[in-house]
Motif scaffolding. Structure first.
Motif, PDB file in Angstrom:
ATOM      1  N   LEU A  36     -30.091  21.998  -2.794  1.00 15.24           N
ATOM      2  CA  LEU A  36     -31.476  21.563  -2.662  1.00 15.24           C
ATOM      3  C   LEU A  36     -31.554  20.084  -2.292  1.00 15.24           C
ATOM      4  N   GLY A  37     -30.704  19.256  -2.902  1.00 21.11           N
ATOM      5  CA  GLY A  37     -30.698  17.837  -2.552  1.00 21.11           C
ATOM      6  C   GLY A  37     -30.288  17.612  -1.118  1.00 21.11           C
ATOM      7  N   ALA A  38     -29.253  18.336  -0.628  1.00 19.44           N
ATOM      8  CA  ALA A  38     -28.826  18.187   0.762  1.00 19.44           C
ATOM      9  C   ALA A  38     -29.905  18.653   1.725  1.00 19.44           C
ATOM     10  N   ALA A  39     -30.579  19.763   1.402  1.00 23.23           N
ATOM     11  CA  ALA A  39     -31.629  20.273   2.283  1.00 23.23           C
ATOM     12  C   ALA A  39     -32.807  19.309   2.360  1.00 23.23           C
ATOM     13  N   LEU A  40     -33.216  18.790   1.239  1.00 27.30           N
ATOM     14  CA  LEU A  40     -34.332  17.849   1.249  1.00 27.30           C
ATOM     15  C   LEU A  40     -33.972  16.578   2.009  1.00 27.30           C
ATOM     16  N   ALA A  41     -32.739  16.089   1.828  1.00 26.05           N
ATOM     17  CA  ALA A  41     -32.333  14.889   2.552  1.00 26.05           C
ATOM     18  C   ALA A  41     -32.299  15.138   4.053  1.00 26.05           C
ATOM     19  N   LEU A  42     -31.767  16.292   4.473  1.00 25.13           N
ATOM     20  CA  LEU A  42     -31.707  16.613   5.898  1.00 25.13           C
ATOM     21  C   LEU A  42     -33.106  16.771   6.485  1.00 25.13           C
ATOM     22  N   ALA A  43     -34.005  17.403   5.732  1.00 27.57           N
ATOM     23  CA  ALA A  43     -35.365  17.573   6.222  1.00 27.57           C
ATOM     24  C   ALA A  43     -36.076  16.234   6.359  1.00 27.57           C
ATOM     25  N   ALA A  44     -35.836  15.342   5.389  1.00 28.92           N
ATOM     26  CA  ALA A  44     -36.488  14.033   5.463  1.00 28.92           C
ATOM     27  C   ALA A  44     -35.951  13.214   6.620  1.00 28.92           C
ATOM     28  N   ILE A 133     -43.204  18.601   3.791  1.00 33.42           N
ATOM     29  CA  ILE A 133     -41.836  18.112   3.570  1.00 33.42           C
ATOM     30  C   ILE A 133     -41.830  16.603   3.407  1.00 33.42           C
ATOM     31  N   ASP A 134     -42.644  15.933   4.223  1.00 33.16           N
ATOM     32  CA  ASP A 134     -42.716  14.471   4.093  1.00 33.16           C
ATOM     33  C   ASP A 134     -43.236  14.060   2.725  1.00 33.16           C
ATOM     34  N   GLY A 135     -44.242  14.759   2.237  1.00 34.68           N
ATOM     35  CA  GLY A 135     -44.774  14.420   0.919  1.00 34.68           C
ATOM     36  C   GLY A 135     -43.769  14.661  -0.186  1.00 34.68           C
ATOM     37  N   LEU A 136     -43.022  15.789  -0.095  1.00 37.29           N
ATOM     38  CA  LEU A 136     -42.008  16.071  -1.106  1.00 37.29           C
ATOM     39  C   LEU A 136     -40.881  15.041  -1.056  1.00 37.29           C
ATOM     40  N   ALA A 137     -40.469  14.682   0.164  1.00 38.47           N
ATOM     41  CA  ALA A 137     -39.405  13.679   0.279  1.00 38.47           C
ATOM     42  C   ALA A 137     -39.857  12.333  -0.256  1.00 38.47           C
ATOM     43  N   GLN A 138     -41.105  12.029  -0.013  1.00 38.08           N
ATOM     44  CA  GLN A 138     -41.610  10.747  -0.539  1.00 38.08           C
ATOM     45  C   GLN A 138     -41.703  10.777  -2.056  1.00 38.08           C
ATOM     46  N   THR A 139     -42.021  11.956  -2.608  1.00 36.86           N
ATOM     47  CA  THR A 139     -42.141  12.067  -4.066  1.00 36.86           C
ATOM     48  C   THR A 139     -40.803  11.847  -4.761  1.00 36.86           C
ATOM     49  N   GLY A 141     -38.318  10.185  -3.541  1.00 35.12           N
ATOM     50  CA  GLY A 141     -37.744   8.892  -3.179  1.00 35.12           C
ATOM     51  C   GLY A 141     -36.740   8.930  -2.065  1.00 35.12           C
ATOM     52  N   LEU A 142     -36.791   9.951  -1.139  1.00 35.68           N
ATOM     53  CA  LEU A 142     -35.822  10.021  -0.055  1.00 35.68           C
ATOM     54  C   LEU A 142     -36.316   9.370   1.221  1.00 35.68           C
ATOM     55  N   LEU A 455     -24.855  11.133   6.847  1.00 38.73           N
ATOM     56  CA  LEU A 455     -24.732  10.329   5.635  1.00 38.73           C
ATOM     57  C   LEU A 455     -25.824  10.685   4.630  1.00 38.73           C
ATOM     58  N   PHE A 456     -27.066  10.833   5.133  1.00 37.77           N
ATOM     59  CA  PHE A 456     -28.158  11.166   4.223  1.00 37.77           C
ATOM     60  C   PHE A 456     -27.980  12.561   3.629  1.00 37.77           C
ATOM     61  N   THR A 457     -27.471  13.496   4.430  1.00 39.15           N
ATOM     62  CA  THR A 457     -27.264  14.852   3.908  1.00 39.15           C
ATOM     63  C   THR A 457     -26.213  14.851   2.801  1.00 39.15           C
TER      64      THR A 457
END
Length: 734
Positions: A36-44, A133-139, A141-142, A455-457
């Motif tokens: 989940l962390g890798a997916a959120l980072a890649l999406a952001a 996705i942008d809102g979740l990533a911002q929540t 802190g990505l 790197l972010f992923t």
């Protein structure tokens, strides 16, 4: 699995293999969190626009060019950490960024204005998913921490001011300024979507900082020169006024006194010398006259003649001596009727008469000499007093003159310093050099600096893996503190006398009421067990005074002390609870105590011990505490005072239960423990940490105090029933 942690020191310690197997059973928590962390980072990262970074650097120059011998009005900076941080803050300030914006043509910075940017064409399901996705990533802190915040339009501002504010916010969020290690170099990094604009703004920020520093230094020097010019004119007027007052005072003093203070001082010195000589002459004449007077009173004029050194008196005394010798020679052959002896007798009588008259004349002269000397001394004293009065008047006038001269001299020095500073400032105004110089010019970056998807992923996966590992570990290893009595004994080496279960009482008064109503409650049984263990083996005498304390607060020591006092009282012992926890004691509030006297009043000597004791109806024991709420004791309970208090209470009561403050919170608890016959340390179930308990016991042992045992409070009967299920059911089944 043995869930006892290392600080508790269980019988077997930590079983690492068991812990690993427990974590392996929860591996899906770790895997899901990592994915989940890798997916959120890649999406952001996929939603971010490529950014380019351009970097320039400044160096604050500690060297200075001196064109004047004295220190400049605007001194060169002493480069320290504070000054370097201040320079970094100035480079990020909105004033400097506004200067940068105003130095460009409006169309150059148009791509940075959020208003002029093209709106997003996607309004369908894809756009909504992207926004989510942008809102979740911002929540979580990505997203970029320095992303520009939306700038709301302000109706009261003009369009130009609104544009300026938007551009300042955009540029400020895109720049990063930091000090390069411990050097004097400051790095300026600008990250934007346009590489050319990033390099242009980075160079312009550096140049504007240099120009602004020179401009501000010149303006400061100009303002200082203007102020110094005005100040110099004021000081010149003050100097002229002070010098005029000095000359006026000198003329006035010479006209009024006609003589200087030095001349009066010389005359005064001469008069003092003459007065000293006159006093000596008066004393000498008076002493000689008094001596002759005493001799005349004792031996007559003839005896006084021996003290007179007049030549005539000496000749008369010589003649009288010769006549008496001649008469003495004739007396051996002739009688008094012999003519020659009669002639000598007549001569002796005549000589004695002349001698007496001469002595009287000399004494009269001495008397006159004394009077003359005294008169001369009086005249000199009068003259000296007159001269001293004149000296005081002239001295006061001279003091005022000297004060005016000092003021004039001070004004002259101030004027000269201001004039010199004014000339230096006028010179410094024409010559100012910047305190920084450009050491690296920003160039157009060749490639994007952000985002970096791989790197972010990986970073997101690592964060998710860490979160999952922590969650799995916490789920398997949540318990803390001591659980069972043998854990406490193994960790401390001190026996546990009793384990008191947790109750559902809302207050301590409610606890006491329930224990009175139900004397066979499991809590009451455990307290009786504690009382029995304190009594010791058969034949030993139970301790008269027992102090109950703990390592930290909120561990149940007050409730334990109340329950133990109630149990002692119900067993027939005359019992009193001495509350020494005067800082945070809740007994007055919870038991509703009222009265005029309390422990503090007894310690101050305002009442006797019986007046200070509060009886508790229905509980069979008494209480000695502070009744006045929120009032600390005004008298420190010293060891001797506590010893006397325990002796007084021992005359009336069989048991004195002492509620003492926590050992690690209050220093005087060690003093209290040294005076009690037995010390009980309360340990809260699953709350008291091993380091805190060991520290408390170490402090007691440093004072050579060994507690009789520990009391485990607020225990869970369900956890104890693992080992003692049969006994619990047998003892308390109705």
């Amino acid at each position: 699995m043995n869930a006892t942690n290392g600080s508790q020191g269980g019988d077997e310690g930590i079983d690492l293999s068991m812990l690993f197997r427990s974590l392996w059973r929860r591996k899906w928590i770790v895997v899901i969190c990592a994915l989940l962390g890798a997916a959120l980072a890649l999406a952001a990262v996929s939603r971010q626009t490529p950014l380019y970074t351009a970097q320039s650097s400044l160096m604050l120059d500690p060297r200075s060019i001196r064109v004047m011998s004295d220190e400049a009005v605007i001194s060169d900076p002493d480069l320290n950490d504070g000054l370097m941080e201040s320079a970094v803050a100035v480079l990020r300030s909105n004033l400097l960024i506004e200067d940068v914006i105003n130095s460009f043509e409006p169309e150059v910075l148009a791509p940075l204005d959020p208003v002029s940017a093209a709106p997003d064409a996607g309004d369908g399901l894809g756009a909504r998913i992207k926004n989510g996705i942008d809102g979740l990533a911002q929540t979580i802190g990505l997203t970029r921490a320095d992303a520009p915040e939306p700038v709301p339009a302000i109706e009261a501002m003009s369009a130009q001011d609104q544009r300026l504010r938007r551009l300042v916010a955009k540029i400020r969020s895109s720049i990063r300024v930091w000090r390069a290690g411990d050097s004097y170099v400051i790095m300026i990094s600008v990250e934007m979507e346009s590489p050319e604009l990033a390099a242009l703004i980075a160079n312009r920020i550096a140049s504007q900082y240099i120009d602004r520093s020179v401009r501000e230094r010149s303006e400061t020097a100009r303002a200082a020169a203007t102020w110094l010019g005005e100040r110099t004119a004021e000081l010149r007027e003050q100097l002229e006024t002070a010098e005029a007052r000095v000359e006026e005072m000198r003329v006035t003093q010479l006209d009024e006194d006609g003589v200087s203070l030095e001349a009066i001082s010389q005359q005064q010195l001469q008069l003092n010398t003459q007065l000293a000589v006159a006093q000596a002459d008066t004393a000498s004449a008076t002493a000689r006259y008094n001596q002759i007077e005493r001799v005349m009173e004792d031996g007559g004029m003839t005896a006084a003649a021996e003290l007179v050194t007049s030549p005539f008196v000496l000749s008369l005394r010589q003649e009288l001596s010769n006549l008496e010798r001649q008469d003495l020679d004739l007396a051996s052959q002739f009688g008094p009727e012999y003519p020659e002896r009669q002639r000598i007798a007549a001569s002796i009588e005549l000589t004695e008469t002349s001698l007496v008259n001469e002595v009287r004349s000399i004494v009269s002269g001495l008397r006159n000499d004394v009077a003359v000397a005294q008169a001369r001394e009086a005249v000199l004293r009068s003259s000296l007093a007159t001269l001293e009065a004149r000296h005081a008047a002239v001295s006061r006038a001279s003091t005022d003159l000297r004060q005016l001269e000092r003021e004039a001299e001070s004004a002259r020095k101030t004027y000269e310093e201001a004039l010199s500073r004014f000339n230096e400032t006028r010179t410094a105004e024409q010559f100012q050099n910047p305190d920084a110089r450009l050491v690296e010019r920003a160039v157009v970056p060749a490639g994007a600096s952000a985002p970096r998807p791989k790197l972010f992923t990986v970073f997101g996966g690592i964060i998710g893996f860490s979160i999952g590992l922590v969650l799995a570990f916490l789920s398997a290893f949540m318990r803390r503190g001591f659980g069972l009595a043998h854990e406490v004994e193994h960790a401390t080496g001190v026996r546990v006398l009793a384990s008191l279960p947790a109750g559902r009482w809302r207050s301590r008064s409610r606890m006491l009421q329930d224990l009175v109503k139900d004397p066979y409650h499991v809590f009451a049984e455990r307290v009786r067990q504690l009382r029995a263990v304190l009594g010791g083996p058969r034949g030993e005498r139970a301790p008269r005074s027992v102090i109950v304390t703990s390592a930290l607060s909120s561990e149940g020591k007050t409730s334990t002390a109340l329950a133990l006092a109630l149990s002692e009282a119900r067993s027939g012992k005359r019992t009193i609870l001495l509350d020494l926890d005067t800082r945070r004691s809740p007994l007055q509030r919870e038991l509703g105590l009222t009265g005029s006297y309390d422990l503090d009043a007894y310690l101050r000597g305002e009442c006797d011990i019986q007046s200070a004791i509060c009886p508790l109806p229905g509980l069979d024991f008494d209480l000695l505490t502070n009744i006045a709420p929120n009032r600390p004791s005004h008298q420190e309970i010293t060891p001797s005072a506590l010893r006397d208090l325990l002796d007084v209470l021992g005359e009336t009561y069989d048991r004195v239960i002492i509620d003492a403050p926590p050992l690690l919170s209050v220093s005087e608890t060690l003093t209290y423990c040294s005076e009690a016959q037995a010390v009980l340390v309360v340990v809260r179930h699953r709350a008291t940490s091993a380091p805190a308990l060991r520290d408390a016991l170490k402090r007691l042992r440093d004072m050579q105090i060994e507690p009789v045992g520990l009391v485990l409070t607020m225990t869970d009967l369900r956890e104890e029933s693992i080992q003692y299920a049969a006994e619990q059911s047998y003892a308390y089944t109705s």
